[in-house]
Design a protein around this motif. Structure first.
Motif, PDB file in Angstrom:
ATOM      1  N   LYS A 140     -10.047 -13.299  75.789  1.00 23.88           N
ATOM      2  CA  LYS A 140      -8.920 -13.222  74.843  1.00 23.88           C
ATOM      3  C   LYS A 140      -8.937 -11.904  74.074  1.00 23.88           C
ATOM      4  O   LYS A 140      -7.878 -11.327  73.785  1.00 23.88           O
ATOM      5  CB  LYS A 140      -8.962 -14.429  73.894  1.00 23.88           C
ATOM      6  CG  LYS A 140      -8.603 -15.738  74.583  1.00 23.88           C
ATOM      7  CD  LYS A 140      -8.709 -16.933  73.655  1.00 23.88           C
ATOM      8  CE  LYS A 140      -8.291 -18.209  74.371  1.00 23.88           C
ATOM      9  NZ  LYS A 140      -8.453 -19.417  73.511  1.00 23.88           N
ATOM     10  N   ASN A 144      -5.973  -9.023  74.244  1.00 22.76           N
ATOM     11  CA  ASN A 144      -5.398  -8.526  73.002  1.00 22.76           C
ATOM     12  C   ASN A 144      -5.520  -7.008  72.882  1.00 22.76           C
ATOM     13  O   ASN A 144      -4.560  -6.322  72.524  1.00 22.76           O
ATOM     14  CB  ASN A 144      -6.083  -9.206  71.815  1.00 22.76           C
ATOM     15  CG  ASN A 144      -5.498  -8.766  70.491  1.00 22.76           C
ATOM     16  OD1 ASN A 144      -4.316  -8.927  70.224  1.00 22.76           O
ATOM     17  ND2 ASN A 144      -6.339  -8.185  69.629  1.00 22.76           N
ATOM     18  N   ASP A 149      -0.884  -9.757  76.845  1.00 22.58           N
ATOM     19  CA  ASP A 149      -0.363 -11.120  76.653  1.00 22.58           C
ATOM     20  C   ASP A 149       0.871 -11.434  77.489  1.00 22.58           C
ATOM     21  O   ASP A 149       0.999 -12.566  77.976  1.00 22.58           O
ATOM     22  CB  ASP A 149      -0.038 -11.359  75.169  1.00 22.58           C
ATOM     23  CG  ASP A 149      -1.295 -11.563  74.350  1.00 22.58           C
ATOM     24  OD1 ASP A 149      -1.877 -12.649  74.435  1.00 22.58           O
ATOM     25  OD2 ASP A 149      -1.704 -10.623  73.648  1.00 22.58           O
TER      26      ASP A 149
END
Length: 323
Positions: A140, A144, A149
């Motif tokens: 994640k 980012n 995304d």
């Protein structure tokens, strides 16, 4: 380093990594630079990151060990390029967006990043599966940092060997959760579980994993092939699925008679075809190193029976007889 500079570096590494040619002067620097960039910004060198997780059928290696695999130049190139060419083929056939299910991402989803850097979100979408919470957290962060995304449909923390597919609208499945000779790790169980729930037109990468029984001789650099023990491809997967029930995957056994000479050692050899010309053969990666066969018979004739098994520690079960 500013985010835009990081993204620029990742884009250049991705271009060099996905270039045509089995080996070229930009390849090794690109793979090493790619790995260094990720290791520099994401700490995976902690104690938790070194611990494996036991799946239903095999070990999912720890975050640190999964990340280290990136530095294997040909392995990273062939798998990444195989995925890219498969996606591009579908995009060129006006299949958009291509939905990729990536099982066992590790902390970086390293096979997917170059594809995302060279294509648009309208071209490709990813669903990520990963069992390790440490890896999920890092993944994640990676998404980012590089503003990826828009490419990600879902991230599931799960055991992919038993995960219930949430959508059958999948075009490509990729998993690189294997060890040499298909031992220890859950590649086979993951692919069978996913294939049992998806339409037959789905592309599975790698397309083929062959494990053969071979002889190692002190005088020869390459092993001598005796018998092919498994050719794990789409045809075999659906045959196993058809002959099994409730994820209790059944594999055929095979008898091989061999005469072992004084200076010979039996071993398993692994050959991988991701797709098209993206192959990995003898000694081209750690996946293609010989795996020595442990039997009591060191010399002379012996009958061997091989059956692949998906217990908690996957691999070939071997029985000896001397009739």
């Amino acid at each position: 380093m500013e985010k835009q500079e990081l993204k620029k570096r990742l884009l250049q590494y991705s271009r060099d990594l996905l270039k045509d040619g089995d080996f070229h002067d930009k390849l090794a620097p690109a793979v090493m630079g790619y790995a260094d960039l990720l290791f520099e910004y994401f700490d995976v060198n902690n104690t938790a990151g070194r611990e494996d997780i036991q799946t239903t059928h095999g070990n999912a290696i720890g975050t640190f060990w999964a990340a280290r695999c990136i530095r294997e130049v040909l392995r990273t190139q062939r798998f990444s390029r195989g995925l890219y060419s498969s996606v591009l083929k579908m995009v060129n056939q006006s299949k958009k967006p291509v939905h990729v299910l990536y099982a066992g991402t590790g902390p970086f989803a390293a096979l997917a990043l170059p594809v995302m850097m060279l294509l648009a979100p309208e071209d490709v979408q990813f669903t990520f599966l990963e069992i390790n919470p440490e890896s999920i957290a890092k993944l994640k962060e990676v998404i980012n940092l590089f503003d990826l995304d828009p490419y990600v449909k879902n991230i599931h923390q799960c055991d992919a060997t038993v995960w219930d597919v949430s959508s059958s609208e999948i075009d490509i499945v990729i998993s690189e959760t294997m060890n040499r000779a298909l031992i220890t790790e859950p590649q086979v169980a993951i692919m069978l579980n996913l294939a049992s729930q998806l339409p037959k037109e789905v592309v599975f990468l790698p397309e083929e994993i062959k494990v053969s029984l071979c002889k190692l001789n002190d005088g020869n650099k390459e092993p001598e092939k005796i018998a092919e023990l498994i050719n794990f491809n789409k045809g075999l997967m659906y045959s196993i699925i058809q002959n099994s029930s409730l994820r209790n995957w059944e594999f055929a056994d095979q008898d091989v008679r061999v005469n072992i000479l004084e200076d010979e050692q039996l071993c398993y050899m692994t050959e991988i075809r991701v797709n098209e010309d993206n192959t990995l053969n003898f000694n081209q990666s750690s996946l293609n190193l010989p795996e020595r066969l442990k039997i009591s018979q060191k010399q002379g004739p012996v009958n061997l029976n091989f059956r692949y098994s998906l217990d908690k520690k996957p691999g070939f079960v071997v029985k000896e007889s001397f009739k």
